[in-house]
Write an enzyme that holds these catalytic residues in place. Sequence first.
Site, PDB file in Angstrom:
ATOM      1  N   SER A  72     -12.560   9.439   9.394  1.00  0.00           N
ATOM      2  CA  SER A  72     -11.687   8.310   8.639  1.00  0.00           C
ATOM      3  C   SER A  72     -12.262   8.088   7.179  1.00  0.00           C
ATOM      4  CB  SER A  72     -11.366   7.235   9.371  1.00  0.00           C
ATOM      5  OG  SER A  72     -10.276   6.522   8.719  1.00  0.00           O
ATOM      6  N   LYS A 124       6.338 -13.537   1.218  1.00  0.00           N
ATOM      7  CA  LYS A 124       5.019 -14.147   1.308  1.00  0.00           C
ATOM      8  C   LYS A 124       4.681 -14.328   2.649  1.00  0.00           C
ATOM      9  CE  LYS A 124       1.226 -15.679  -0.644  1.00  0.00           C
ATOM     10  NZ  LYS A 124       0.464 -14.870  -1.340  1.00  0.00           N
TER      11      LYS A 124
END
Length: 219
Positions: A72, A124
């Site tokens: 990764s 949000k």
Amino acid sequence: ALIIGSFWGLTAYEGLGEQFRRLATDTNVKRIVLDIDSPGGLVSGIRTCADALEELAGVKPVFAIAHDMACSAGYWLACVAEEFSVTPDGDVGSIGVRGGHVSYARLLDRQGIDITTLKAGATKADHNYADVLAPGAAAEMQFSIERQYDRFVEHVARFRPLSEDEVRATDARCWVGQDAVSAGLADRVDRAHDLVAGHERQPGVRELAIDHVQVGAAD
């Protein structure tokens, strides 16, 4: 970076980037070996760290070894090296991006706990742990993951002898030792101490001319 290294033994991108910048101007260091043992790390910060490594590789030879894992984000850095080795049982790959969301909504409901979230801005509170992830929020998260994955694939294809389609075809799998070499993700099978010793014997390289940088970040 200091807190992460001192208390948890992890490697912060900021600390690595600073080492790369220091090595680029250190006249005592002629070449660099990255000793990588990392299952991966965060997306945030990896590109800046890799940019610093690429700048270092532009002025001095950089070699890397999966000792014993470069997966990764660890592979994101490793593939920048001029030559990338893997130990006989070292893991290489996991070229992919993952994310997720944990919801405690049902647990809170069973406990009789109500949480009221006040917000400004339609998205949000999309990832609020007190709510089940809404389909729109999940789609936005998936889009972000795929965009980062595109960048990862492009990065690997730029440094390794693989096309973007070939990188995608790995499906984020890992390969071990010689299989990683056969898959084009590494250049050779080697042992860390042999790799360092081999570079130390290079003509014109004197004592302390090799900087052995350890990379061990956690996902």
